[in-house]
Design a protein around this motif. Structure first.
Motif, PDB file in Angstrom:
ATOM      1  N   GLY A  16       0.842  -1.091   0.150  1.00 53.67           N
ATOM      2  CA  GLY A  16       0.092  -0.152  -0.011  1.00 53.67           C
ATOM      3  C   GLY A  16       0.916   1.193  -0.057  1.00 53.67           C
ATOM      4  O   GLY A  16       2.043   1.277  -0.583  1.00 53.67           O
ATOM      5  N   GLY A  17       0.343   2.451   0.830  1.00 56.16           N
ATOM      6  CA  GLY A  17       0.822   3.711   0.558  1.00 56.16           C
ATOM      7  C   GLY A  17       2.490   3.682   1.223  1.00 56.16           C
ATOM      8  O   GLY A  17       3.052   4.568   0.832  1.00 56.16           O
ATOM      9  N   VAL A  18       2.570   2.730   2.214  1.00 58.51           N
ATOM     10  CA  VAL A  18       3.839   2.711   2.929  1.00 58.51           C
ATOM     11  C   VAL A  18       5.162   2.669   1.764  1.00 58.51           C
ATOM     12  O   VAL A  18       6.028   3.121   1.971  1.00 58.51           O
ATOM     13  CB  VAL A  18       4.141   1.647   3.832  1.00 58.51           C
ATOM     14  N   GLY A  55      -6.594   2.532  -5.711  1.00 63.48           N
ATOM     15  CA  GLY A  55      -6.269   1.996  -4.428  1.00 63.48           C
ATOM     16  C   GLY A  55      -6.361   0.312  -4.457  1.00 63.48           C
ATOM     17  O   GLY A  55      -6.526   0.101  -5.477  1.00 63.48           O
ATOM     18  N   ARG A  56      -5.814  -0.179  -3.323  1.00 62.57           N
ATOM     19  CA  ARG A  56      -5.955  -1.373  -3.090  1.00 62.57           C
ATOM     20  C   ARG A  56      -7.373  -2.005  -3.375  1.00 62.57           C
ATOM     21  O   ARG A  56      -8.289  -1.376  -2.661  1.00 62.57           O
ATOM     22  CB  ARG A  56      -5.568  -2.052  -1.892  1.00 62.57           C
ATOM     23  N   VAL A  57      -7.712  -2.988  -4.060  1.00 61.31           N
ATOM     24  CA  VAL A  57      -9.286  -3.144  -4.267  1.00 61.31           C
ATOM     25  C   VAL A  57      -9.688  -4.015  -2.999  1.00 61.31           C
ATOM     26  O   VAL A  57      -9.099  -5.561  -2.850  1.00 61.31           O
ATOM     27  CB  VAL A  57      -9.494  -4.076  -5.458  1.00 61.31           C
ATOM     28  N   GLU A 106     -12.173  -2.212   2.901  1.00 62.63           N
ATOM     29  CA  GLU A 106     -11.936  -0.909   3.582  1.00 62.63           C
ATOM     30  C   GLU A 106     -12.084   0.271   2.577  1.00 62.63           C
ATOM     31  O   GLU A 106     -11.994   1.233   2.995  1.00 62.63           O
ATOM     32  CB  GLU A 106     -10.799  -1.124   4.612  1.00 62.63           C
ATOM     33  N   LYS A 107     -11.916  -0.108   1.251  1.00 64.23           N
ATOM     34  CA  LYS A 107     -11.525   0.972   0.266  1.00 64.23           C
ATOM     35  C   LYS A 107     -12.895   1.576  -0.238  1.00 64.23           C
ATOM     36  O   LYS A 107     -12.881   2.653  -1.017  1.00 64.23           O
ATOM     37  CB  LYS A 107     -10.514   0.799  -0.538  1.00 64.23           C
ATOM     38  N   GLY A 108     -13.977   0.775   0.046  1.00 67.58           N
ATOM     39  CA  GLY A 108     -15.363   1.054  -0.472  1.00 67.58           C
ATOM     40  C   GLY A 108     -15.387   1.432  -2.096  1.00 67.58           C
ATOM     41  O   GLY A 108     -16.198   2.329  -2.430  1.00 67.58           O
ATOM     42  N   PHE A 164      -2.282  -2.677 -11.760  1.00 67.03           N
ATOM     43  CA  PHE A 164      -1.367  -2.024 -11.017  1.00 67.03           C
ATOM     44  C   PHE A 164      -0.196  -1.456 -11.782  1.00 67.03           C
ATOM     45  O   PHE A 164       0.373  -2.258 -12.185  1.00 67.03           O
ATOM     46  CB  PHE A 164      -0.799  -2.783  -9.737  1.00 67.03           C
ATOM     47  N   LEU A 165      -0.199  -0.148 -11.758  1.00 67.73           N
ATOM     48  CA  LEU A 165       0.906   0.617 -12.616  1.00 67.73           C
ATOM     49  C   LEU A 165       2.009   1.169 -11.753  1.00 67.73           C
ATOM     50  O   LEU A 165       1.846   1.656 -10.603  1.00 67.73           O
ATOM     51  CB  LEU A 165       0.340   1.618 -13.509  1.00 67.73           C
ATOM     52  N   SER A 166       3.129   1.364 -12.331  1.00 68.35           N
ATOM     53  CA  SER A 166       4.299   1.995 -11.819  1.00 68.35           C
ATOM     54  C   SER A 166       3.826   3.487 -11.381  1.00 68.35           C
ATOM     55  O   SER A 166       2.977   4.045 -12.378  1.00 68.35           O
ATOM     56  CB  SER A 166       5.542   2.143 -12.530  1.00 68.35           C
ATOM     57  N   VAL A 213      -3.091  12.533  -2.913  1.00 67.04           N
ATOM     58  CA  VAL A 213      -2.127  13.684  -3.020  1.00 67.04           C
ATOM     59  C   VAL A 213      -1.392  13.635  -4.412  1.00 67.04           C
ATOM     60  O   VAL A 213      -1.142  14.679  -5.329  1.00 67.04           O
ATOM     61  CB  VAL A 213      -1.106  13.935  -1.923  1.00 67.04           C
ATOM     62  N   GLU A 214      -1.370  12.497  -4.773  1.00 66.99           N
ATOM     63  CA  GLU A 214      -1.002  12.075  -6.255  1.00 66.99           C
ATOM     64  C   GLU A 214      -1.619  12.583  -7.306  1.00 66.99           C
ATOM     65  O   GLU A 214      -1.205  13.081  -8.339  1.00 66.99           O
ATOM     66  CB  GLU A 214      -0.544  10.585  -6.614  1.00 66.99           C
ATOM     67  N   SER A 215      -2.930  12.553  -7.019  1.00 67.25           N
ATOM     68  CA  SER A 215      -3.931  13.022  -8.020  1.00 67.25           C
ATOM     69  C   SER A 215      -3.966  14.477  -7.954  1.00 67.25           C
ATOM     70  O   SER A 215      -4.015  15.093  -9.259  1.00 67.25           O
ATOM     71  CB  SER A 215      -5.451  12.336  -7.567  1.00 67.25           C
TER      72      SER A 215
HETATM   73  N1  UDP Z   1      -0.448   2.710  -6.398  1.00 66.68           N
HETATM   74  C1  UDP Z   1       0.465   2.471  -7.524  1.00 66.68           C
HETATM   75  N2  UDP Z   1      -0.293   1.891  -8.895  1.00 66.68           N
HETATM   76  C2  UDP Z   1      -1.284   1.731  -8.989  1.00 66.68           C
HETATM   77  C3  UDP Z   1      -2.185   2.061  -7.728  1.00 66.68           C
HETATM   78  C4  UDP Z   1      -1.753   2.496  -6.667  1.00 66.68           C
HETATM   79  O1  UDP Z   1       1.727   2.695  -7.591  1.00 66.68           O
HETATM   80  O2  UDP Z   1      -1.744   1.313 -10.142  1.00 66.68           O
HETATM   81  C5  UDP Z   1       0.054   3.056  -5.171  1.00 66.68           C
HETATM   82  C6  UDP Z   1      -0.280   4.541  -4.788  1.00 66.68           C
HETATM   83  O3  UDP Z   1       0.749   5.097  -5.464  1.00 66.68           O
HETATM   84  C7  UDP Z   1      -0.060   4.765  -3.435  1.00 66.68           C
HETATM   85  C8  UDP Z   1      -0.496   3.340  -2.941  1.00 66.68           C
HETATM   86  O4  UDP Z   1      -0.635   2.532  -3.958  1.00 66.68           O
HETATM   87  O5  UDP Z   1       1.203   5.138  -2.885  1.00 66.68           O
HETATM   88  C9  UDP Z   1      -1.974   3.388  -2.148  1.00 66.68           C
HETATM   89  O6  UDP Z   1      -1.750   4.059  -0.829  1.00 66.68           O
HETATM   90  P1  UDP Z   1      -2.731   4.823  -0.100  1.00 66.68           P
HETATM   91  O7  UDP Z   1      -2.154   5.491   1.119  1.00 66.68           O
HETATM   92  O8  UDP Z   1      -3.846   5.504  -1.143  1.00 66.68           O
HETATM   93  O9  UDP Z   1      -3.676   3.687   0.687  1.00 66.68           O
HETATM   94  P2  UDP Z   1      -3.235   2.189   1.406  1.00 66.68           P
HETATM   95  O10 UDP Z   1      -3.150   1.263   0.449  1.00 66.68           O
HETATM   96  O11 UDP Z   1      -1.924   2.515   2.104  1.00 66.68           O
HETATM   97  O12 UDP Z   1      -4.549   1.832   2.467  1.00 66.68           O
END
Ligand code: UDP
Length: 358
Positions: free
Chosen positions: A19-21, A194-196, A199-201, A245-247, A276-278
């Protein structure tokens, strides 16, 4: 400062499972290096850092992943598998940190927090989730009594999940702005990233797309296949366009073409990197007014905050999204969430942690 970072024990850096980490760690390394600090990173095998972070030394560790806490019961006990990746990363980190100023843990788990009380090396923790586990919450409370500075949070609302922490240290998050190109077209499709996982709704964003008779472009790792296919079956075929999932580079190119990002978490999201990325690409965001997103989005300026779980309210804001100036979105990130701003906050915090041990 010489800082040793420990990554998440769920997925390698670049896998998306962490995830975001994953992005936060890379952003932090960029910021710390540009401020002149020396950085070493302990991460799972196959992990990669940004090319621009090559000055950071990367140590790879093999082992079994932890189970993510957001997918266990709140009262679950700690499970540590045989050949534990987390234990392996800690062993390595503690060894290297003997020559460093501080060990900075980015995994949300019990073992590294427990270690804080049992070694002389300063261990600081970036807590990346709200309270998702009783055993971790209680341990944080215990460690906090002895080391009040060792925990930092991404947002105030996330820290509120740990009410025993009186003055929480809030570090926000940071993003490498060169990695995101501003795009000004306001006519694009609807996006969700997001992760599907439940909790992501995601279903609420698909509802909006369906009401508008549009497609929803979805980027991210499908963590929960059952959940994904249930949503797919509840709406007309083709409403969701699964983009995978993309870079970061590929993602931002596509995301930047969209007219709005819908962000619909059902939990107390600690921060919400994708928001924030958006914004960095110039894409406004509509999110529920809960968790980290409610502190990031400037209602009426960089997007809108809808009443939690109110899909119709979400929809009504999509209908007026062209009122948001895309330049405002990018500007907000430049002023509030660059890698240097983030790294400075982290360094100020780590200095306080180190002082406790002197
Ligand atoms: N992300 C990505 N490629 C994708 C979709 C998502 O690299 O195609 C990354 C995005 O850059 C972000 C992370 O997935 O850093 C999701 O982090 P977020 O803090 O939104 O949620 P978390 O998964 O930590 O709950």
């Amino acid at each position: 400062m010489h800082i040793v970072l420990i990554s998440t024990p769920i997925g390698f850096l670049g896998s998306g499972k962490g995830g975001g980490v994953e992005l936060t760690l890379n952003s932090l390394v960029s910021g710390l290096l540009s401020l002149g600090h020396s950085v070493e990173v302990i991460a799972p095998k196959n992990s990669k850092l940004y090319k621009s972070n090559e000055k950071a030394r990367l140590h790879l560790v093999e082992g079994e992943d932890q189970t993510s806490w957001q997918h266990q019961n709140y009262n679950s006990p700690v499970i540590i598998p045989d050949n534990s990746l987390l234990a392996g990363m800690l062993e390595k980190g503690l060894d290297i940190a003997k020559q460093a100023d501080v060990l900075l843990n980015m995994s949300y788990d019990w073992l590294p927090i427990w270690m804080t009380l049992n070694v002389d090396i300063p261990i600081a923790h970036i807590i990346s989730m709200g309270s998702e586990s009783l055993v971790i919450r209680n341990l944080i409370s215990k460690v906090y009594d002895k080391y009040p500075y060792n925990f930092a949070f991404h947002s105030q609302i996330q820290a509120d999940d740990y009410p025993f922490i009186k003055k929480p240290i809030i570090i926000g998050n940071g993003f490498k702005l060169d990695n995101y190109t501003f795009q000004d077209s306001m006519k694009g499709p609807l996006a969700w990233v997001g992760r599907v996982a439940p909790e992501k709704g995601l279903e609420d964003a698909v509802y909006v797309a369906n009401e508008l008779g549009e497609k929803l472009y979805v980027w991210g790792v499908i963590e929960d296949e059952n959940y994904a296919s249930k949503i797919e079956q509840s709406f007309p075929q083709g409403t969701i366009d699964w983009m995978g999932f993309l870079s970061t580079d590929e993602l931002q190119k596509e995301l930047g073409k969209c007219r709005v990002l819908l962000n619909t978490p059902k939990w107390n999201e600690a921060y919400g990197n994708v928001i924030v990325e958006s914004l960095a690409c110039g894409v406004p965001v509509i999110a529920y007014k809960r968790g980290g997103p409610s502190e990031i989005i400037q209602h009426g300026l960089t997007g809108y905050l809808a009443d939690p779980d109110d899909k119709k309210n979400l929809l009504s804001y999509v209908e007026i999204i062209e009122k948001i100036k895309r330049k405002n979105c990018r500007e907000w990130v430049e002023k509030n969430a660059s890698t240097n701003i983030f790294a400075n906050k982290v360094v100020n915090w780590l200095n306080k942690v180190i002082k406790e041990y002197k």
